[in-house]
Each structure stands twice: as structure tokens, then as C-alpha cells.
Design a protein around this motif. Structure first.
Motif, PDB file in Angstrom:
ATOM      1  N   ARG A  51      79.985   9.965   8.061  1.00 42.70           N
ATOM      2  CA  ARG A  51      80.763  11.079   7.506  1.00 42.70           C
ATOM      3  C   ARG A  51      82.265  10.793   7.543  1.00 42.70           C
ATOM      4  O   ARG A  51      83.076  11.656   7.866  1.00 42.70           O
ATOM      5  N   LEU A  52      82.597   9.569   7.212  1.00 41.16           N
ATOM      6  CA  LEU A  52      83.997   9.172   7.150  1.00 41.16           C
ATOM      7  C   LEU A  52      84.475   9.200   5.704  1.00 41.16           C
ATOM      8  O   LEU A  52      83.736   8.820   4.789  1.00 41.16           O
ATOM      9  N   LEU A  53      85.688   9.634   5.508  1.00 40.67           N
ATOM     10  CA  LEU A  53      86.298   9.680   4.185  1.00 40.67           C
ATOM     11  C   LEU A  53      86.780   8.275   3.834  1.00 40.67           C
ATOM     12  O   LEU A  53      87.690   7.754   4.477  1.00 40.67           O
ATOM     13  N   TYR A  54      86.185   7.666   2.813  1.00 35.87           N
ATOM     14  CA  TYR A  54      86.530   6.263   2.556  1.00 35.87           C
ATOM     15  C   TYR A  54      86.548   5.953   1.074  1.00 35.87           C
ATOM     16  O   TYR A  54      86.053   6.700   0.231  1.00 35.87           O
ATOM     17  N   GLU A  55      87.132   4.798   0.794  1.00 40.80           N
ATOM     18  CA  GLU A  55      87.249   4.289  -0.570  1.00 40.80           C
ATOM     19  C   GLU A  55      86.815   2.830  -0.564  1.00 40.80           C
ATOM     20  O   GLU A  55      87.230   2.041   0.286  1.00 40.80           O
ATOM     21  N   ASP A  56      85.941   2.475  -1.516  1.00 42.14           N
ATOM     22  CA  ASP A  56      85.624   1.055  -1.731  1.00 42.14           C
ATOM     23  C   ASP A  56      86.791   0.416  -2.455  1.00 42.14           C
ATOM     24  O   ASP A  56      87.225   0.910  -3.502  1.00 42.14           O
ATOM     25  N   VAL A  57      87.299  -0.673  -1.915  1.00 41.28           N
ATOM     26  CA  VAL A  57      88.425  -1.379  -2.529  1.00 41.28           C
ATOM     27  C   VAL A  57      87.991  -2.807  -2.830  1.00 41.28           C
ATOM     28  O   VAL A  57      87.440  -3.492  -1.963  1.00 41.28           O
ATOM     29  N   TRP A  58      88.264  -3.239  -4.052  1.00 36.49           N
ATOM     30  CA  TRP A  58      87.975  -4.616  -4.455  1.00 36.49           C
ATOM     31  C   TRP A  58      89.293  -5.322  -4.760  1.00 36.49           C
ATOM     32  O   TRP A  58      90.101  -4.815  -5.528  1.00 36.49           O
ATOM     33  N   LEU A  59      89.497  -6.465  -4.151  1.00 41.84           N
ATOM     34  CA  LEU A  59      90.733  -7.212  -4.311  1.00 41.84           C
ATOM     35  C   LEU A  59      90.427  -8.629  -4.804  1.00 41.84           C
ATOM     36  O   LEU A  59      89.289  -9.104  -4.718  1.00 41.84           O
ATOM     37  N   PHE A  75      92.409  11.877   6.993  1.00 42.74           N
ATOM     38  CA  PHE A  75      92.252  12.943   6.008  1.00 42.74           C
ATOM     39  C   PHE A  75      93.002  12.502   4.751  1.00 42.74           C
ATOM     40  O   PHE A  75      93.786  11.548   4.798  1.00 42.74           O
ATOM     41  N   PRO A  76      92.763  13.143   3.590  1.00 39.29           N
ATOM     42  CA  PRO A  76      93.250  12.587   2.318  1.00 39.29           C
ATOM     43  C   PRO A  76      94.727  12.254   2.269  1.00 39.29           C
ATOM     44  O   PRO A  76      95.112  11.233   1.691  1.00 39.29           O
ATOM     45  N   GLU A  77      95.574  13.107   2.828  1.00 37.34           N
ATOM     46  CA  GLU A  77      97.015  12.881   2.726  1.00 37.34           C
ATOM     47  C   GLU A  77      97.619  12.391   4.046  1.00 37.34           C
ATOM     48  O   GLU A  77      98.783  12.643   4.339  1.00 37.34           O
ATOM     49  N   CYS A  78      96.830  11.711   4.846  1.00 31.87           N
ATOM     50  CA  CYS A  78      97.302  11.262   6.161  1.00 31.87           C
ATOM     51  C   CYS A  78      98.456  10.272   6.024  1.00 31.87           C
ATOM     52  O   CYS A  78      98.324   9.237   5.368  1.00 31.87           O
ATOM     53  N   ARG A  79      99.589  10.601   6.657  1.00 29.98           N
ATOM     54  CA  ARG A  79     100.758   9.725   6.642  1.00 29.98           C
ATOM     55  C   ARG A  79     100.966   9.060   8.011  1.00 29.98           C
ATOM     56  O   ARG A  79     102.051   8.552   8.298  1.00 29.98           O
ATOM     57  N   ARG A 106      90.599   9.228  17.608  1.00 27.44           N
ATOM     58  CA  ARG A 106      91.511   9.217  18.756  1.00 27.44           C
ATOM     59  C   ARG A 106      92.965   8.997  18.358  1.00 27.44           C
ATOM     60  O   ARG A 106      93.880   9.543  18.979  1.00 27.44           O
ATOM     61  N   LEU A 107      93.207   8.169  17.338  1.00 25.49           N
ATOM     62  CA  LEU A 107      94.566   7.786  16.982  1.00 25.49           C
ATOM     63  C   LEU A 107      95.109   8.513  15.761  1.00 25.49           C
ATOM     64  O   LEU A 107      96.292   8.382  15.452  1.00 25.49           O
ATOM     65  N   HIS A 108      94.245   9.272  15.077  1.00 24.46           N
ATOM     66  CA  HIS A 108      94.664  10.008  13.870  1.00 24.46           C
ATOM     67  C   HIS A 108      95.336   9.066  12.868  1.00 24.46           C
ATOM     68  O   HIS A 108      96.428   9.321  12.377  1.00 24.46           O
ATOM     69  N   CYS A 109      94.641   7.985  12.595  1.00 29.49           N
ATOM     70  CA  CYS A 109      95.201   6.938  11.734  1.00 29.49           C
ATOM     71  C   CYS A 109      94.272   6.658  10.568  1.00 29.49           C
ATOM     72  O   CYS A 109      93.125   7.115  10.529  1.00 29.49           O
ATOM     73  N   ASN A 110      94.770   5.900   9.603  1.00 27.25           N
ATOM     74  CA  ASN A 110      93.935   5.312   8.560  1.00 27.25           C
ATOM     75  C   ASN A 110      93.537   3.912   9.009  1.00 27.25           C
ATOM     76  O   ASN A 110      94.275   3.267   9.771  1.00 27.25           O
ATOM     77  N   THR A 146     100.835   4.204  -2.588  1.00 28.04           N
ATOM     78  CA  THR A 146     101.786   5.323  -2.506  1.00 28.04           C
ATOM     79  C   THR A 146     101.241   6.480  -1.685  1.00 28.04           C
ATOM     80  O   THR A 146     101.941   7.469  -1.474  1.00 28.04           O
ATOM     81  N   ASP A 147     100.001   6.361  -1.217  1.00 31.65           N
ATOM     82  CA  ASP A 147      99.391   7.466  -0.474  1.00 31.65           C
ATOM     83  C   ASP A 147      99.421   7.250   1.038  1.00 31.65           C
ATOM     84  O   ASP A 147      98.773   7.978   1.788  1.00 31.65           O
ATOM     85  N   ILE A 148     100.161   6.237   1.505  1.00 35.44           N
ATOM     86  CA  ILE A 148     100.316   6.012   2.945  1.00 35.44           C
ATOM     87  C   ILE A 148     101.785   5.739   3.243  1.00 35.44           C
ATOM     88  O   ILE A 148     102.583   5.504   2.331  1.00 35.44           O
ATOM     89  N   ASP A 149     102.124   5.786   4.526  1.00 28.82           N
ATOM     90  CA  ASP A 149     103.465   5.398   4.960  1.00 28.82           C
ATOM     91  C   ASP A 149     103.454   3.887   5.167  1.00 28.82           C
ATOM     92  O   ASP A 149     102.926   3.388   6.171  1.00 28.82           O
ATOM     93  N   THR A 150     104.012   3.160   4.227  1.00 29.29           N
ATOM     94  CA  THR A 150     103.941   1.698   4.273  1.00 29.29           C
ATOM     95  C   THR A 150     104.841   1.099   5.356  1.00 29.29           C
ATOM     96  O   THR A 150     104.777  -0.111   5.596  1.00 29.29           O
ATOM     97  N   THR A 151     105.665   1.919   6.011  1.00 24.89           N
ATOM     98  CA  THR A 151     106.480   1.420   7.127  1.00 24.89           C
ATOM     99  C   THR A 151     105.702   1.440   8.436  1.00 24.89           C
ATOM    100  O   THR A 151     106.213   0.990   9.455  1.00 24.89           O
ATOM    101  N   ARG A 152     104.473   1.961   8.395  1.00 21.13           N
ATOM    102  CA  ARG A 152     103.687   2.111   9.626  1.00 21.13           C
ATOM    103  C   ARG A 152     102.358   1.356   9.530  1.00 21.13           C
ATOM    104  O   ARG A 152     101.330   1.818  10.014  1.00 21.13           O
ATOM    105  N   ILE A 153     102.392   0.176   8.924  1.00 19.32           N
ATOM    106  CA  ILE A 153     101.199  -0.672   8.856  1.00 19.32           C
ATOM    107  C   ILE A 153     101.134  -1.527  10.116  1.00 19.32           C
ATOM    108  O   ILE A 153     102.055  -2.279  10.424  1.00 19.32           O
TER     109      ILE A 153
END
Length: 316
Positions: A51-59, A75-79, A106-110, A146-153
Motif C-alpha cells: 500500500r505504498l504510493l509509487y510510480e514505475d519509472v523507466w530510464l 505522500f503526493p506532494e512530499c517535499r 519513520r523518516l517521512h521521505c521519498n 519538479t515534484d521534489i526538493d532537488t536540494t535534499r537528495i
């Protein structure tokens, strides 16, 4: 006496030749294990099962190999922080989902999970050269979202994944905010001597003893001990002291090498942690350690701080 010495020399030579033959023929099978014994290459479960919110990504990696990834959001707009997770050498990303589920809670992260080439649904065959390209493709993808905070990778690597992550962090100081290493080896060169002890006299990294005359045989050296001193970002080292695969001394050596050049290093031991279960054996202490690292070294930007930066930029 002469015959005894000759026999001894022939014996040693035979052992060395046998070791060389094993390394040439089977080293990829030791370093990379995409399929666990008795299981298939396909994923046993997907994030949806948990029951995790996820996206299949192909690179596509820079050499054209098609890669499969899962991008799992708190969650969808998690920054919050986005953790780029690199797994161990055995199995595929599905086998890490339970740990990732708890990490997100635990970490509230993506969390972005990459299937190395040859693993899971990704094409190709694993190699150091190739997986380095795969990791870069994953980071480049995250950096452009654009849907994440790219300074926090933040890069998180366990065992082989730590070698992958350390190299990626070293190569991308402007894209990676922090590095987490867990139960990582100093190098595959040193691990050859752990798996086949007689080889330690002939194979090893820059910090080991011996003539190292067989190093040229190793196609995927993953020499983290030579990379870690060049990582400029904050690093936390998570070491399970009961690690039955990678000697805990490897983590100590990595930390010592990094700390000599980087003041933002933390080393934390987990007395009952084994190679694969340090996250479980460490309990609350494990997750608090990572949370404190993220809070201190990858903090959330205050709204007024970002507005101040915007005003400065507009005034130029």
C-alpha cells in the motif's frame, strides 16, 4: 631438499593459478547476484502490495541500457528528503520493500529505488562501468523532477550499494546533499581475500599489504577506500558489528579515511547488526541516527529563507 622446495613452489604456483582461474571465470557471479537461489529474476511483490504510493519509472543509461525503477512517495506532494537507494549485490529491489516501507514511515521521505542493469526488470548485464552509468541516470532523473526538493537528495547505499553511492556522491557534489553508507566494503579487491583468504597476498586495495600482482584480474574493483576521501558531502556510516559477510573493520577503515578529509562524518555502531538486518536489529536507534543526520545536514528550507534567496536573485 631441492625436490621438497620444488614441490612447495609448484604447490604454491598451483594454488595461485587455481585462484586466478576462479577469479577470471566466476568473479561476476560473486560480485553480482541478480537472482537469489530458488527464486526468479522477476519481482516477488510490488510497492502496491504494501500500500505504498509509487510510480514505475523507466530510464535509459548513457549507453542506452533500459532501466526500471520505483519512485515511492510519502505522500503526493512530499517535499521532504528524497533518498536514492542502492541495494546490496543479491536479489532485486522487491526484496528491500519492507525496509523501505518502514524508512518512509519513520523518516517521512521519498525513496527512489534503482534496479541495476541485469537486475529485476532492467536490461543488460551488470558491471562496474555499467552500474556507474545507471546510478548517474537515476540521479539525473531525480535532479530534473519538479515534484521534489532537488536540494535534499540523499544517497543511501548498503554493501555493494555503498560503493555505488560513494562514487556517485564524489562525482556529483552539486546534486547529492548527503551520503549514508551501511556495511560497505573497502573494495572488491579486499573482499577477494575475505572470500578466498590465500588471495589476500596477491590481491588488495591501496591500503592493504602484499604485492597485489593479481589486481589486474578484477573487472569490478569498486575501490571505495580510494573514493571516500574525495566525497565532500556529509556522511553517516552505519556499521553492524555482527556482519558475517563484510568485516566491520572495513567500515572503520572507510570512516577513518573519510574523516581525515571531511569533518562532517559520523560513525555509528550497532552491536547486534548483521549484514542484511542492521536496520532491523538497530531498532529506534538506527532510525533516530538517520533522522538526526537528515535534520542536521539536509534540513528543510524555511519559507522565509527561500523568499530571501528569491529576492536576492531578483535584485541582481
Amino acid at each position: 631438499m631441492v625436490s621438497y622446495v620444488s614441490a612447495l613452489l609448484y604447490g604454491v604456483g598451483g594454488i595461485v593459478m587455481a585462484g586466478m582461474a576462479l577469479l577470471v571465470a566466476f568473479q561476476e557471479r560473486l560480485v553480482y547476484v541478480p537472482v537469489l537461489p530458488g527464486l526468479t529474476k522477476s519481482y516477488s511483490i510490488t510497492p502496491a502490495r504494501l500500500r505504498l504510493l509509487y510510480e514505475d519509472v523507466w530510464l535509459r543509461s548513457s549507453d542506452g541500457v533500459r532501466l526500471h525503477c520505483w519512485f515511492i512517495k510519502f505522500f503526493p506532494e512530499c517535499r521532504g528528503p528524497t533518498i536514492l537507494f542502492f541495494q546490496e549485490n543479491a536479489g532485486n529491489i522487491a526484496h528491500r520493500l519492507e525496509m523501505i516501507r518502514i524508512m518512509i514511515q519513520r523518516l517521512h521521505c521519498n525513496v527512489f529505488m534503482l534496479s541495476y542493469r541485469g537486475y529485476g526488470a532492467s536490461d543488460g548485464y551488470p558491471s562496474q562501468h555499467g552500474i556507474t552509468k545507471d546510478a548517474q541516470a537515476a540521479l539525473d532523473h531525480l535532479s530534473q523532477r519538479t515534484d521534489i526538493d532537488t536540494t535534499r537528495i540523499v544517497v543511501f547505499g548498503r554493501s555493494l550499494g555503498g560503493a555505488v553511492g560513494a562514487l556517485l556522491a564524489k562525482n556529483n557534489p552539486d546534486k547529492v546533499a548527503g551520503l549514508i553508507l551501511e556495511n560497505t566494503f573497502t573494495s572488491i579487491l579486499d573482499m577477494a581475500g575475505v572470500l578466498l583468504p590465500f588471495l589476500k597476498w596477491f590481491i588488495g586495495s591501496s591500503c592493504s599489504k602484499g604485492p597485489k600482482i593479481l589486481n589486474f584480474l578484477i573487472r569490478s574493483p569498486w575501490s571505495t577506500i580510494d573514493v571516500i576521501s574525495q566525497v565532500k558531502q556529509p556522511i553517516v556510516f552505519l556499521s553492524g558489528l555482527q556482519d558475517e559477510m563484510v568485516p566491520p573493520s572495513h567500515m572503520e577503515m572507510l570512516y577513518a579515511k573519510a574523516a581525515a578529509h571531511n569533518k562532517e562524518c559520523i560513525f555509528v555502531e550497532f552491536p547486534t547488526g548483521m549484514h542484511m538486518d542492521t536496520w532491523l536489529a538497530g531498532g529506534d536507534h538506527y532510525w533516530r541516527t538517520i533522522q538526526q543526520f537528515l535534520d542536521k545536514d539536509v534540513p528543510e528550507k524555511k519559507e522565509n529563507e527561500s523568499h530571501h534567496i528569491d529576492r536576492e536573485f531578483e535584485g541582481r
